[in-house]
Design an enzyme around this catalytic site. Structure first.
Site, PDB file in Angstrom:
ATOM      1  N   ASP A  86       0.858  -1.179   0.000  1.00  0.00           N
ATOM      2  CA  ASP A  86       0.000   0.000   0.000  1.00  0.00           C
ATOM      3  C   ASP A  86       0.898   1.234   0.000  1.00  0.00           C
ATOM      4  O   ASP A  86       2.075   1.157   0.326  1.00  0.00           O
ATOM      5  CB  ASP A  86      -0.916  -0.025   1.228  1.00  0.00           C
ATOM      6  CG  ASP A  86      -2.073   0.946   1.100  1.00  0.00           C
ATOM      7  OD1 ASP A  86      -2.197   1.577   0.038  1.00  0.00           O
ATOM      8  OD2 ASP A  86      -2.846   1.067   2.068  1.00  0.00           O
ATOM      9  N   ASP A 121      -3.220   7.348  -4.078  1.00  0.00           N
ATOM     10  CA  ASP A 121      -4.496   7.902  -4.509  1.00  0.00           C
ATOM     11  C   ASP A 121      -5.025   8.884  -3.469  1.00  0.00           C
ATOM     12  O   ASP A 121      -4.476   9.020  -2.376  1.00  0.00           O
ATOM     13  CB  ASP A 121      -5.511   6.787  -4.765  1.00  0.00           C
ATOM     14  CG  ASP A 121      -5.646   5.825  -3.594  1.00  0.00           C
ATOM     15  OD1 ASP A 121      -4.620   5.481  -2.993  1.00  0.00           O
ATOM     16  OD2 ASP A 121      -6.769   5.396  -3.286  1.00  0.00           O
ATOM     17  N   GLY A 186     -11.583   3.887  -0.168  1.00  0.00           N
ATOM     18  CA  GLY A 186     -12.456   4.812   0.548  1.00  0.00           C
ATOM     19  C   GLY A 186     -13.674   4.178   1.176  1.00  0.00           C
ATOM     20  O   GLY A 186     -14.695   4.851   1.366  1.00  0.00           O
TER      21      GLY A 186
END
Length: 632
Positions: A86, A121, A186
């Site tokens: 990540d 992101d 999200g």
């Protein structure tokens, strides 16, 4: 992605990484490089195929950074399998910002040997205003373009907050890049508040706008409570830090929820702690040891649910499993209701029939994708047939049971459209043996006792409810002939029944009255009827359809090189497909043709029309008769 089994949007598939393949669906446990509570080696017996770790933590920790650059990520973690990294996006959401930019983070992941690297992101929360969420979508896309030429597998996350149209836009943008892996980001705040119905909107609007040839990952979706729902909607992978986070709070994960250690009295037999501790003994352990043992229990629960889901996919019964789990928690039931609102979309990816029976529970079952498929056909059938229409309730005609007297005394003596009641709706009587009409196991609960809801379906048409009338006179039509034509229309498209089954066809019927095969007047086999009530076409039957249906209807177009082999009876591989009919239903018969529309073979499509064009590995059509075999 190489697909191995499928059940609607759910699939068991493999994709390659530099450190080996990963078979989905699966979970990538989160490994903290600073504190390795349970090592990947200890997790392997549970079903571990890969892990995820945070490159941002490694990058900002000098000792870890230097070792990772010197020895590589796999040496640092002590694991030789696939590792995803990540980028620090969630940390930027929690702490406000991080000290590295997108290109620096991605470049670092590449340098330390990550198998799947993730861009930095822009995280959006459920409360993010739509204009701000849209800016985040564009910025995330631009950041993907910054590294679009990087080697290796780059994960391009789908963002967009709680706005379905933004999720669609983000998915389409990411799909246009070189991203080889698509996390849906999200969503952690939604999972934490059990807002699963909103999550359904997010997943499905992301999934159907991404390529089927790439893995889809639900970022942060690490609790097994929602695994089955997510997989049913097309999610392939999850990551989970919950196994250790919950353990530190003395919470034990179960497939259907979470329980506090202070409130349980017995351990389940599947728990790795069952034959080692009593509940009291676990409570009496010191904090660090207790957390470690509970984490092992939690990992077992997580991987056990994945195994159950995979088995359900093999059985083609995942939809039933989801329906059962929906009734275990109000939030899941709300999510299930939202899923059923997408039945018209889900139906496009459902097989023609399944190995398992159709379970009818209650009124929710009337919104099943298979019911949507049948209702759409029924409406089209009534619109195109202007005859009088009679509706027969189950008291007069019961699908799955012998109705020979009723056929003889009523159906064959009146020339009308005949509908029968089934699972809260009305369907053409001639489809009585097709899946799932005959293959229904009902709870006995009648959601529409006065047929008012079912009547809504046929309200635009002039329909009379059958009241037990007797009809005199001679037979005016053949039920079996009408049946085979109706089934062909439903299976292959309106009008096909009359194309291939002329008035003079010979219908072979078993001693029990079931149709087995249909031959031409000259004795050539056109089709056989399967146990699910649908047809398997011969090459001759396929040629009758091919001669009258214009392209691309029912076609899978392959290269001439492939067509030569398919004509000999060999299966079609995805990599040779040049085009396909968008409306092809998975597990239905299709026409295999070359670029000049010359019929090479007939076979069963393994996936839907859209999927035929998107996958690149594996068998796409299982040929059951080729042109060369037919001519012998």
């Amino acid at each position: 992605m190489k697909i191995e089994e499928r059940d609607g949007l759910a699939r068991i598939a493999k994709f390659e990484t530099p450190h080996g393949p990963i078979e989905t669906p699966t979970v990538l446990p989160v490994i903290n490089p600073n504190i390795m509570n349970i090592t990947p080696q200890e997790m392997k017996p549970l079903g571990l195929q890969g892990i995820i770790t945070n490159s941002y933590i490694i990058l900002r920790t000098p000792e870890l950074r230097e070792r990772a650059l010197r020895e590589g990520l796999h040496s640092l973690i002590g694991y030789d399998g696939p590792i995803m990294t990540d980028s620090g996006t969630f940390q930027s959401y929690v702490y406000g910002s991080i000290e590295f930019n997108n290109r620096e983070v991605v470049d670092f992941q590449r340098r330390i040997g990550s198998d799947i690297s993730t861009i930095l992101d822009v995280f959006t929360t459920p409360g993010t205003p739509k204009p701000e969420a849209e800016k985040a979508v564009i910025e995330t896309y631009n950041r993907m373009l910054e590294v679009n030429d990087e080697e290796g597998i780059i994960a391009g996350p789908v963002q967009g907050g709680v706005y379905p149209d933004l999720r669609q836009k983000s998915a389409e943008l990411m799909n246009s890049t070189n991203a080889g892996y698509h996390p849906i980001g999200g969503v952690v705040p939604l999972l934490e508040t059990y807002d699963y119905s909103t999550l359904v909107d997010i997943i499905i609007n992301s999934k159907i706008n991404l390529s089927f040839n790439k893995p889809v990952h639900l970022f942060g979706g690490g609790h097994p409570m929602f695994f089955a729902f997510s997989v049913y909607l097309g999610v392939d992978l999850f990551d989970s830090a919950s196994y250790i986070k919950y353990a530190k709070d003395d919470r034990l994960i179960y497939p259907d929820g979470t329980r506090d250690l202070a409130r349980i009295t017995e351990l389940p037999q599947w728990s790795p702690l069952y034959d080692r501790y009593t509940v009291k003994e676990i409570r009496d352990l010191d904090k660090e040891r207790r957390s470690l043992e509970i984490a092992r229990h939690n990992l077992k629960a997580i991987f056990m649910e994945i195994s159950e889901i995979k088995e359900r996919i093999y059985e083609e019964g995942l939809a039933q499993y989801v329906a059962q789990k929906a009734r275990s928690h109000p939030s899941l039931m709300k999510a299930y209701s939202r899923i059923m609102s997408y039945s018209n979309i889900l139906e496009k990816y459902e097989d023609l029939s399944k190995k398992t029976a159709y379970f009818f529970y209650d009124s929710f079952s009337t919104r099943n994708p298979y019911v949507s498929r049948i209702n759409r056909f029924t409406e089209s059938y009534l619109s195109s047939n202007k005859k009088d229409t009679y509706a027969f309730t189950y008291r007069a005609w019961n699908p799955g049971y012998t109705n020979s007297e009723f056929v003889r005394d009523v159906y064959q003596k009146i020339d009308c459209n005949a509908l029968i009641s089934w699972s809260g709706t009305f369907v053409p009587a001639e489809l009585e043996n097709t899946y799932p009409i005959e293959q229904t196991v009902s709870s006995g609960f009648e959601p529409d006792p006065d047929f008012s809801r079912a009547k809504d379906l046929i309200a635009p048409f002039r329909v009379d409810m059958y009241k037990g009338e007797k009809f005199e006179g001679e037979q005016v039509r053949s039920f079996n002939l009408n049946k085979i034509r109706m089934v062909a229309d439903y299976q292959f498209g309106s009008g096909v029944g009359r194309m291939i089954f002329r008035d003079d066809v010979r219908i072979n019927v078993s001693k029990t009255g079931r149709i087995r095969g249909i031959l031409s007047k000259e004795g050539r086999q056109i089709a056989t009827m399967r146990n699910d009530g649908f047809f398997t076409l011969t090459y001759y039957g396929a040629s009758l359809i091919h001669s009258q249906l214009k392209p691309p209807a029912m076609r899978v177009t392959v290269s001439k090189e492939s067509a030569e082999y398919n004509a000999k009876g060999y299966s079609v591989f995805f990599k040779f497909i040049l085009g396909s009919d968008e409306n092809i239903i998975a597990k239905n018969d299709v026409l295999v043709v070359d670029e000049d529309d010359v019929l090479a073979a007939v076979g069963k499509a393994m996936v839907s029309g859209r999927e035929l064009r998107e996958y690149t590995e594996g068998i796409a059509v299982k040929v059951h008769e080729g042109r060369d075999q037919s001519e012998k």
